[in-house]
Design a protein around this motif. Structure first.
Motif, PDB file in Angstrom:
ATOM      1  N   LEU A 267       0.785  -1.032   0.131  1.00 42.57           N
ATOM      2  CA  LEU A 267      -0.017  -0.090   0.041  1.00 42.57           C
ATOM      3  C   LEU A 267       0.803   1.225  -0.130  1.00 42.57           C
ATOM      4  CD1 LEU A 267      -3.156  -0.041   0.240  1.00 42.57           C
ATOM      5  CD2 LEU A 267      -2.879   0.753   2.453  1.00 42.57           C
ATOM      6  N   TRP A 268       1.862   1.273   0.783  1.00 41.41           N
ATOM      7  CA  TRP A 268       2.780   2.322   0.794  1.00 41.41           C
ATOM      8  C   TRP A 268       3.637   2.578  -0.485  1.00 41.41           C
ATOM      9  CZ3 TRP A 268       3.746   6.179   4.275  1.00 41.41           C
ATOM     10  CH2 TRP A 268       3.307   5.850   5.762  1.00 41.41           C
ATOM     11  N   LEU A 269       3.977   1.645  -1.223  1.00 43.21           N
ATOM     12  CA  LEU A 269       4.676   1.433  -2.055  1.00 43.21           C
ATOM     13  C   LEU A 269       3.942   1.950  -3.471  1.00 43.21           C
ATOM     14  CD1 LEU A 269       7.468   0.563  -3.268  1.00 43.21           C
ATOM     15  CD2 LEU A 269       6.438  -1.567  -3.958  1.00 43.21           C
ATOM     16  N   ALA A 270       2.695   1.609  -3.409  1.00 46.32           N
ATOM     17  CA  ALA A 270       1.764   2.266  -4.313  1.00 46.32           C
ATOM     18  C   ALA A 270       1.294   3.805  -4.118  1.00 46.32           C
ATOM     19  CB  ALA A 270       0.668   1.529  -4.479  1.00 46.32           C
ATOM     20  N   HIS A 271       1.203   4.105  -2.884  1.00 44.90           N
ATOM     21  CA  HIS A 271       0.592   5.318  -2.662  1.00 44.90           C
ATOM     22  C   HIS A 271       1.572   6.285  -2.080  1.00 44.90           C
ATOM     23  CE1 HIS A 271      -3.303   4.138  -3.736  1.00 44.90           C
ATOM     24  NE2 HIS A 271      -3.334   2.922  -3.061  1.00 44.90           N
ATOM     25  N   ALA A 272       2.583   5.803  -1.609  1.00 51.92           N
ATOM     26  CA  ALA A 272       3.361   7.038  -0.708  1.00 51.92           C
ATOM     27  C   ALA A 272       4.693   7.112  -1.364  1.00 51.92           C
ATOM     28  CB  ALA A 272       3.523   6.616   0.484  1.00 51.92           C
ATOM     29  N   THR A 273       5.143   6.688  -2.612  1.00 53.90           N
ATOM     30  CA  THR A 273       6.395   6.729  -3.092  1.00 53.90           C
ATOM     31  C   THR A 273       6.640   7.076  -4.424  1.00 53.90           C
ATOM     32  OG1 THR A 273       6.257   4.507  -3.756  1.00 53.90           O
ATOM     33  CG2 THR A 273       7.361   4.612  -1.817  1.00 53.90           C
ATOM     34  N   THR A 274       7.696   7.498  -4.852  1.00 56.77           N
ATOM     35  CA  THR A 274       7.871   7.914  -6.248  1.00 56.77           C
ATOM     36  C   THR A 274       9.157   7.039  -6.732  1.00 56.77           C
ATOM     37  OG1 THR A 274       9.254   9.787  -5.696  1.00 56.77           O
ATOM     38  CG2 THR A 274       6.846  10.363  -6.280  1.00 56.77           C
ATOM     39  N   GLY A 275       8.783   6.646  -8.013  1.00 54.20           N
ATOM     40  CA  GLY A 275      10.224   5.952  -8.607  1.00 54.20           C
ATOM     41  C   GLY A 275      11.458   6.607  -8.638  1.00 54.20           C
ATOM     42  N   ARG A 276      12.471   5.912  -8.123  1.00 52.13           N
ATOM     43  CA  ARG A 276      13.568   6.641  -8.156  1.00 52.13           C
ATOM     44  C   ARG A 276      14.687   6.477  -9.564  1.00 52.13           C
ATOM     45  NH1 ARG A 276      15.232   6.448  -2.600  1.00 52.13           N
ATOM     46  NH2 ARG A 276      13.278   7.364  -1.644  1.00 52.13           N
ATOM     47  N   GLY A 277      13.878   5.383 -10.348  1.00 50.64           N
ATOM     48  CA  GLY A 277      14.390   5.389 -11.682  1.00 50.64           C
ATOM     49  C   GLY A 277      13.239   4.623 -12.230  1.00 50.64           C
ATOM     50  N   ARG A 278      13.761   4.076 -13.592  1.00 50.87           N
ATOM     51  CA  ARG A 278      12.871   3.154 -14.476  1.00 50.87           C
ATOM     52  C   ARG A 278      13.427   2.031 -14.967  1.00 50.87           C
ATOM     53  NH1 ARG A 278       8.212   6.479 -17.599  1.00 50.87           N
ATOM     54  NH2 ARG A 278       7.467   7.476 -15.751  1.00 50.87           N
ATOM     55  N   LEU A 279      12.523   1.104 -15.015  1.00 49.50           N
ATOM     56  CA  LEU A 279      13.117  -0.471 -15.862  1.00 49.50           C
ATOM     57  C   LEU A 279      12.307  -0.287 -16.991  1.00 49.50           C
ATOM     58  CD1 LEU A 279      14.116  -2.781 -13.057  1.00 49.50           C
ATOM     59  CD2 LEU A 279      15.474  -1.377 -14.248  1.00 49.50           C
ATOM     60  N   HIS A 280      12.527  -0.449 -17.849  1.00 50.39           N
ATOM     61  CA  HIS A 280      11.769  -0.589 -19.117  1.00 50.39           C
ATOM     62  C   HIS A 280      11.705  -2.318 -19.752  1.00 50.39           C
ATOM     63  CE1 HIS A 280      11.060   3.510 -20.464  1.00 50.39           C
ATOM     64  NE2 HIS A 280      12.378   3.821 -19.565  1.00 50.39           N
ATOM     65  N   LEU A 281      10.522  -2.852 -19.769  1.00 48.15           N
ATOM     66  CA  LEU A 281      10.343  -4.303 -19.809  1.00 48.15           C
ATOM     67  C   LEU A 281       9.709  -4.618 -21.140  1.00 48.15           C
ATOM     68  CD1 LEU A 281       8.349  -4.965 -16.372  1.00 48.15           C
ATOM     69  CD2 LEU A 281      10.849  -4.355 -16.847  1.00 48.15           C
ATOM     70  N   ASP A 282      10.039  -5.895 -21.468  1.00 44.52           N
ATOM     71  CA  ASP A 282       9.485  -6.420 -22.861  1.00 44.52           C
ATOM     72  C   ASP A 282       8.066  -6.716 -22.582  1.00 44.52           C
ATOM     73  OD1 ASP A 282       9.758  -9.047 -22.048  1.00 44.52           O
ATOM     74  OD2 ASP A 282      11.772  -9.269 -22.923  1.00 44.52           O
ATOM     75  N   GLN A 283       7.371  -6.921 -23.573  1.00 40.17           N
ATOM     76  CA  GLN A 283       5.936  -7.526 -23.292  1.00 40.17           C
ATOM     77  C   GLN A 283       5.882  -8.699 -22.613  1.00 40.17           C
ATOM     78  OE1 GLN A 283       3.354  -5.388 -23.896  1.00 40.17           O
ATOM     79  NE2 GLN A 283       2.093  -6.816 -23.057  1.00 40.17           N
TER      80      GLN A 283
END
Length: 373
Positions: A267-283
Motif C-alpha cells: 500500500l505504501w509502495l503504491a501510494h506513498a512513493t515515487t520511483g527513483r528510476g525506471r526499468l523498461h520491460l518487454d511485453q
C-alpha cells in the motif's frame, strides 16, 4: 454504516494546519484545546486514538518571523524543525489537562517501505497504544524531500490507519463535508455518503485556498480511497464537528469501506512513493508481472534509466513507456545494464551465485495500472 465510527476501538484522526492555526500562522491554543477536549473524551471512554497532525511548518512561521509559508524547501524544513517542537509542546500540555500523555512519531515514506523500518514503526505505534499514550504522528518534514513538496498528511493518515489496523479514520479540515461543487456556490449539495468511484462522477474537486496547508479536497478523497480500499471506513468533516463525527452522527461525508486488505508495505509502495528510476520491460515481462504476478528477471528488461541503489523503489514501464508497476529493486542502477537480457543461471555462472536472483521479487512489486488517474 456510521456506527462503525461510534463503536470503533481504534481510531486515526487527522487534522490539517488550517484547523489549528490563526490567520497569522501561529498555533491557535483554543482550537487545539477544543480538539483535545473531544479526543480525550473518546480516549477516556476506552478508544485508542492516534492523532496525525499537520501544523509543524505553520507553527514555525511565527517564531521565525515569517508572514507566509516559505516556498523554498530549506526554509520549509527550518520552519518544520522549529514548529514541530512548538506543536508537540502544545499538545502535551493540552492532553495533560486530562491526565493523558502523548508521544511524537515522525515518519517518512522511505521508513515505511524498508522492511525493518516498517516493522519498527508498526511495533512502536502498537506499544505506545498499549501503554495508554496518544501518538502524535507527522511527516518528518525536516528531512523529507519529495514528500514535503507532495506534502499532505491525508495520505499519511490513510496509510497509518492501515498500518495499525484501525477501525476508522476521521479526516478533519476547514470544510464540513465533500460537496458536488464548490461549497460557496449556490446549489452545491453535500455528499452524505460515498460508496465507490461512481458516487464521485461529476464531482468538482477543487484545491483549497488555505495559506498554511498543502492539501485540498483532491488529497482527502485520494486518502479516503486508500483507507476504504484497505477496509477502513472514513468520515470527512470540519474540525468543529469532530465530536459529532466520532459519535457517528450524520455529519460530513462517510466513505464506505471496501473489502480488500492489501499488505501494508505494498500500500505504501503504491501510494506513498515515487520511483527513483525506471526499468523498461518487454511485453513478455509485463505479462508475467501483471498477469501472472511473477518476479522480474533480468532477461525481461530492455533498458534502465535513473540513479538508484538496491532497495529503492523503481517504476516498471511497458514497451509503450507507461508505468505498469513499482517495485523495490535488488541491485544498484550501475549494475543492471550488464545483467540485461541474460538468464539468472547464465549470470550466476559468469558473475557468482549472488547474481542468481531476481531483479525485483514478486513480494516487492505492486501493480499500478488500476491506480492511473
Amino acid at each position: 454504516m456510521r456506527e462503525q465510527i461510534s463503536s470503533a476501538s481504534k481510531v486515526v484522526v487527522k487534522v490539517g494546519s488550517s484547523s489549528l492555526t490563526t490567520p497569522q500562522g501561529m498555533i491557535d491554543v483554543d482550537r487545539v484545546d477544543a480538539l483535545v477536549d473531544v479526543l480525550s473524551a473518546r480516549r477516556r471512554a476506552g478508544t485508542q486514538i492516534v492523532l496525525v497532525s499537520s501544523g509543524a511548518i505553520a507553527a514555525g512561521l511565527g517564531p521565525l518571523g515569517l508572514s507566509a509559508r516559505p516556498r523554498d524547501l530549506a526554509t520549509q524544513q527550518a520552519a518544520a524543525s522549529v514548529g514541530q517542537g512548538v506543536l508537540v509542546a502544545r499538545y502535551t500540555s493540552s492532553f495533560a489537562r486530562y491526565g493523558l500523555r502523548v508521544g511524537q512519531v515522525l515518519l517518512t515514506a522511505d521508513d515505511m517501505m524498508r522492511r525493518a523500518h516498517h516493522a519498527n514503526a508498526q511495533r512502536t505505534l502498537a506499544r505506545l497504544l498499549e501503554l495508554g499514550i496518544v501518538p502524535i504522528v507527522n511527516e518528518n518534514d525536516t528531512v523529507a524531500t519529495d514528500e514535503i513538496r507532495f506534502g499532505d498528511n491525508d495520505r499519511l493518515a490513510a496509510l497509518v490507519s492501515h498500518l495499525i489496523h484501525a477501525d476508522a479514520l476521521v479526516l478533519l479540515s476547514d470544510v464540513d463535508a465533500l460537496y458536488d461543487g464548490p461549497p460557496s456556490r449556490a446549489g452545491s449539495r453535500r455528499l452524505a455518503e460515498v460508496r465507490g468511484p461512481q458516487d464521485l462522477a461529476g464531482v468538482e474537486l477543487g484545491r483549497n485556498g488555505a495559506a498554511v496547508g498543502t492539501g485540498g479536497m483532491v488529497t482527502k478523497v485520494q486518502a479516503a480511497r486508500i483507507a476504504t480500499g484497505a477496509g477502513v471506513p472514513v468520515v470527512l468533516t470540519a474540525a468543529a464537528h469532530a465530536a459529532q463525527a466520532l459519535a457517528g452522527a450524520d455529519i460530513g461525508t462517510y466513505f464506505h469501506p471496501g473489502g480488500r486488505h492489501p499488505g501494508t508495505r505494498l500500500l505504501w509502495l503504491a501510494h506513498a512513493t515515487t520511483g527513483r528510476g525506471r526499468l523498461h520491460l518487454d511485453q513478455g515481462a509485463v505479462e508475467a508481472i501483471v498477469g501472472r504476478r511473477k518476479s522480474l528477471l533480468p532477461a525481461g528488461v530492455t533498458s534502465v534509466e535513473g540513479e538508484f541503489a538496491a532497495g529503492d523503489p523503481v517504476d516498471l514501464c511497458g514497451p509503450q513507456g507507461g508505468v505498469v508497476a513499482r517495485g523495490l529493486v535488488n541491485f544498484d542502477a550501475v549494475e543492471i545494464p550488464g545483467l540485461l537480457g541474460r538468464s539468472t543461471r547464465e549470470l550466476a555462472s559468469a558473475l557468482g551465485p549472488e547474481y542468481e536472483r531476481e531483479l525485483i521479487h514478486r513480494d516487492d512489486i505492486v501493480i499500478l495500472e488500476a491506480h492511473h488517474q
